[in-house]
Design a protein around this motif. Sequence first.
Motif, PDB file in Angstrom:
ATOM      1  N   ASP A  36      32.294  -6.543  60.317  1.00 18.51           N
ATOM      2  CA  ASP A  36      31.070  -6.571  59.509  1.00 18.51           C
ATOM      3  C   ASP A  36      31.334  -6.715  58.021  1.00 18.51           C
ATOM      4  O   ASP A  36      30.622  -7.433  57.320  1.00 18.51           O
ATOM      5  CB  ASP A  36      30.191  -5.349  59.800  1.00 18.51           C
ATOM      6  N   SER A  37      32.346  -6.054  57.527  1.00 18.36           N
ATOM      7  CA  SER A  37      32.629  -6.146  56.093  1.00 18.36           C
ATOM      8  C   SER A  37      33.226  -7.497  55.728  1.00 18.36           C
ATOM      9  O   SER A  37      33.100  -7.946  54.587  1.00 18.36           O
ATOM     10  CB  SER A  37      33.578  -5.023  55.678  1.00 18.36           C
ATOM     11  N   ALA A  74      32.756  -4.848  50.054  1.00 18.54           N
ATOM     12  CA  ALA A  74      31.553  -4.630  50.852  1.00 18.54           C
ATOM     13  C   ALA A  74      31.314  -3.128  50.911  1.00 18.54           C
ATOM     14  O   ALA A  74      32.043  -2.396  51.585  1.00 18.54           O
ATOM     15  CB  ALA A  74      31.720  -5.206  52.254  1.00 18.54           C
ATOM     16  N   THR A  83      25.049  -9.301  54.617  1.00 22.17           N
ATOM     17  CA  THR A  83      25.923  -9.251  55.788  1.00 22.17           C
ATOM     18  C   THR A  83      25.353 -10.078  56.931  1.00 22.17           C
ATOM     19  O   THR A  83      26.073 -10.842  57.591  1.00 22.17           O
ATOM     20  CB  THR A  83      26.137  -7.797  56.238  1.00 22.17           C
ATOM     21  N   GLY A  97      29.426  -0.327  52.098  1.00 27.20           N
ATOM     22  CA  GLY A  97      28.490   0.166  53.088  1.00 27.20           C
ATOM     23  C   GLY A  97      28.707   1.633  53.365  1.00 27.20           C
ATOM     24  O   GLY A  97      29.043   2.415  52.469  1.00 27.20           O
ATOM     25  N   THR A 106      30.565  -3.523  63.081  1.00 24.25           N
ATOM     26  CA  THR A 106      31.370  -2.459  62.505  1.00 24.25           C
ATOM     27  C   THR A 106      32.606  -2.233  63.371  1.00 24.25           C
ATOM     28  O   THR A 106      32.523  -2.249  64.603  1.00 24.25           O
ATOM     29  CB  THR A 106      30.529  -1.168  62.361  1.00 24.25           C
ATOM     30  N   SER A 161      29.225  -6.251  47.060  1.00 26.76           N
ATOM     31  CA  SER A 161      28.053  -6.624  47.846  1.00 26.76           C
ATOM     32  C   SER A 161      27.565  -5.466  48.689  1.00 26.76           C
ATOM     33  O   SER A 161      28.310  -4.545  48.991  1.00 26.76           O
ATOM     34  CB  SER A 161      28.417  -7.807  48.753  1.00 26.76           C
ATOM     35  N   SER A 162      26.303  -5.536  49.088  1.00 24.61           N
ATOM     36  CA  SER A 162      25.623  -4.628  50.021  1.00 24.61           C
ATOM     37  C   SER A 162      24.329  -4.164  49.376  1.00 24.61           C
ATOM     38  O   SER A 162      24.090  -4.351  48.167  1.00 24.61           O
ATOM     39  CB  SER A 162      26.455  -3.400  50.383  1.00 24.61           C
ATOM     40  N   ASP A 222      23.735  -8.312  62.129  1.00 25.62           N
ATOM     41  CA  ASP A 222      24.610  -7.365  61.426  1.00 25.62           C
ATOM     42  C   ASP A 222      24.530  -6.027  62.148  1.00 25.62           C
ATOM     43  O   ASP A 222      23.517  -5.321  62.046  1.00 25.62           O
ATOM     44  CB  ASP A 222      24.157  -7.240  59.967  1.00 25.62           C
ATOM     45  N   GLY A 278      28.217  -9.944  62.893  1.00 23.92           N
ATOM     46  CA  GLY A 278      29.227  -9.079  62.318  1.00 23.92           C
ATOM     47  C   GLY A 278      29.084  -7.712  62.957  1.00 23.92           C
ATOM     48  O   GLY A 278      27.965  -7.274  63.242  1.00 23.92           O
ATOM     49  N   VAL A 331      30.574 -10.912  55.496  1.00 21.34           N
ATOM     50  CA  VAL A 331      29.756 -11.136  54.310  1.00 21.34           C
ATOM     51  C   VAL A 331      30.339 -12.200  53.378  1.00 21.34           C
ATOM     52  O   VAL A 331      29.634 -12.749  52.528  1.00 21.34           O
ATOM     53  CB  VAL A 331      29.579  -9.803  53.544  1.00 21.34           C
TER      54      VAL A 331
END
Length: 519
Positions: free
Chosen positions: A250-251, A269, A447, A271, A87, A416-417, A10, A85, A254
Amino acid sequence: MVSRYVIGLDYGTESARGVLLDADSGEQVASHAHSYRHGVMTRMPDGRTLPPFWALQDAADYIEAAEAILSALGRGRQVEGIGLGFTASSPLPATREGVALSQLHPQDPHAYVKLWKHGAAQAQAEAINAQGGAFLDNFGGKVSGEWLLAKAAQIAEEAPEIWDETGRFIEAGDWLVWQLTGNETRSLGLATYKAQYSAESGYPSHLVPGLADRLSAPKRVGSSGGRLSTAWRERTGIVGEAVVAVAVIDSHVVLPAVGGVSDGCLVGALGTSAVYLVLGKDFRPLPPGIEGVAFDGSMRDLWCYEAGQAGFGDTLAWFVRTFPRSQDPAENFRLYNEEAATLAPGGNHLLALDWWNGNRVPLADSGLSGLLIGLKTGTTAAGIYRALLESLCFGARSIFDLFVAGGFAIERILLSSGLALNNPLLIQIMADVFEREVEVPQIDNPTAVGAAIHGAVAAGVVAGYPEGSARFGARSFRRYRPDDDAASAYRGLYRNYKALCDSQQLRGVMHDLNRIGTD
């Protein structure tokens, strides 16, 4: 019997994290995190300050993180698959052989990764939007300054010598897969959502001179990018097939870890920024303001609609860092959450706009800024913190409303996160503002686990994402139900939030503030 494993990576904004999963039992065996040496670059390595809205990263940090994590988790182990994943959109210029130009031109800012939050390409995005074209149909009629096309245009216009030397302009996630395997393999999700690729017409490469020669065709999620190269096996000590899956945003990565593998599901997600994904079996026209839609780019055999907030955890981190109550960041959050929880909805008499990093949906304008209204001499720091929490929830609700207005039947909301797991006050406010039940999957490192599931699919460890989700994903969920009194108070605040969002005059003032000192 030799134990088999899968690894998920991640890559976030400040650091990377990996998780090691038992390929047969699905249990998490170990995890490892590594901070980027150069972090988010707002200065060049020689100390020069970058212009406003610039945010760069050094691709060498990704390699260092990969070696540290893969060595810690995989040395001497039979690894079947690796997923990652990343960003996004965080593209970089590289040679045709995959060498990052920052390695060759360390003094030129345009040679570095332009991180997702790099907002200095907004002018190029607006120029692209003004031209228009069918490629914008699935993206609300506009591209963002955060995305690949605008950033390519910025390099071509402002640093033509770097653009001429660019053999490949590539998302950092795709670039890392290339480094790990020796194969240039692009992700369909990254290509579609961040570079407006379509299977029918390819990339809209006419927008930037020579862009077509610097891109390549992508593969859908769960595809193999190749096996881990011999050189990387020697560096990390990994044995086994070690099939590396194509990168995933990344998002989005998940989704299988939290149960987001079915029609009618909204997954948030939460973050540094926040992304909201709505899954559907059938295509529906893109609701006004929603960022984009793609098939097979996030979850196989499903359409995935994407929207998001440019600032989420970033906004809260800014506040507690700027107005600390403790030297320990975690203690700062604990103290602020504890006091903010004692305030009733509306009791702080404050309202904020969640535009600290600009607005992604529905305005796609990185030049907008945060706002706090209602300040008085009796205002407290905890009251401001709560207003920021509420603003993030209002921003999320405004995105939810766009989907509902577009005729989407959302049957389940999953958030999530680590932020969702560790900040129950935030999630309760979210349920109150949404006036809907919200579920938080109870799973560590979701993630990275999602990335590992992609690796498992690519390696054939599981037959598909439903099986991968059942074996490796969350097995329990915490449910937050709305409080009637709080929901009633938030209705009025939300109406005022929407009125501020709709004010063109207010947005004009924000743009004027950006120009001060730059003329």
